[in-house]
Motif scaffolding. Sequence first.
Motif, short mmCIF file in Angstrom:
data_model
loop_
_atom_site.label_atom_id
_atom_site.label_comp_id
_atom_site.label_asym_id
_atom_site.label_seq_id
_atom_site.Cartn_x
_atom_site.Cartn_y
_atom_site.Cartn_z
N UNK A 143 91.07 30.00 4.30
CA UNK A 143 90.72 30.94 5.35
C UNK A 143 89.32 31.49 5.11
N UNK A 145 89.03 32.44 1.30
CA UNK A 145 90.28 32.60 0.58
C UNK A 145 91.01 31.26 0.55
N UNK A 192 77.04 37.51 1.09
CA UNK A 192 76.57 38.57 1.95
C UNK A 192 75.49 38.03 2.87
N UNK A 229 84.48 47.73 9.09
CA UNK A 229 84.58 46.96 7.86
C UNK A 229 85.95 46.33 7.63
N UNK A 230 86.76 46.24 8.65
CA UNK A 230 88.00 45.49 8.49
C UNK A 230 87.65 44.00 8.54
N UNK A 231 88.47 43.20 7.90
CA UNK A 231 88.22 41.78 7.83
C UNK A 231 88.92 41.04 8.97
N UNK A 290 84.05 36.07 3.19
CA UNK A 290 84.85 35.64 2.04
C UNK A 290 85.60 34.38 2.41
N UNK A 311 90.03 37.22 10.12
CA UNK A 311 90.30 35.93 9.52
C UNK A 311 90.33 34.83 10.56
N UNK A 312 89.99 33.62 10.10
CA UNK A 312 90.19 32.44 10.92
C UNK A 312 91.64 32.00 10.84
N UNK A 344 78.30 41.05 8.10
CA UNK A 344 77.39 41.03 6.97
C UNK A 344 78.06 40.65 5.65
N UNK A 345 79.35 40.37 5.71
CA UNK A 345 80.04 40.01 4.47
C UNK A 345 81.10 38.99 4.80
N UNK A 375 83.51 40.53 7.83
CA UNK A 375 83.57 41.94 8.18
C UNK A 375 82.18 42.41 8.56
#
Lengths: 114, 113
Positions: free
Chosen positions: B89, B36, B51, B99-101, B34, B103-104, B31-32, B93
């Motif tokens: 990247x 980077x 979101x 809720x840990x992220x 980012x 990454x690609x 649901x969230x 989460x």
Amino acid sequence: EAGVTQFPSHSVIEKGQTVTLRCDPISGHDNLYWYRRVMGKEIKFLLHFVKESKQDESGMPNNRFLAERTGGTYSTLKVQPAELEDSGVYFCASSRQIGTDTQYFGPGTRLTVL
Amino acid sequence: GESVGLHLPTLSVQEGDNSIINCAYSNSASDYFIWYKQESGKGPQFIIDIRSNMDKRQGQRVTVLLNKTVKHLSLQIAATQPGDSAVYFCAESSPNTGNQFYFGTGTSLTVIP
């Protein structure tokens, strides 16, 4: 506002030695995260502190890795004894709130195990 | 398990052109999200987030598009500049993963002057 800082920036050690990485989060950020990026692969979660408590350590590879955050400020990540496959860049991030809150990353510590 | 990946590991664009970097994720509960940017010798820097209740968000020269139907995320950079050269990247989460992220692997963007 100072960002997340990490020390050292680089560390080269021999297999079997011990290394301790340090992370200073942004002041006021209760949440502190450790990540690792092995060469050419994705950034992987290691663990998450909320203040001094380990909220989630499901990403820790094995018991050679020990993370602490005494006092709920800075954190250390110790690798003992280091193995070749531990080489990579270790990132620390912090956020004010848990969950849907931006995590701010430090510059990382590049660890090379020979 | 979690799977966040990027369609292309490298991307080269001419200065002034638009860039599109893609990312796929597998967790429908995410649901969230980012994006980077990581420059050489630095840690990942936040660019833009979105979101799951949105499908588009715009920032300064950057736009993130979210397609929840196909679990796809993209980052569009308008008028790409040499300073945009970096590894990008995506991270996601979800509540059901603490809720840990995740990454690609990252996409390396090279801007050709």
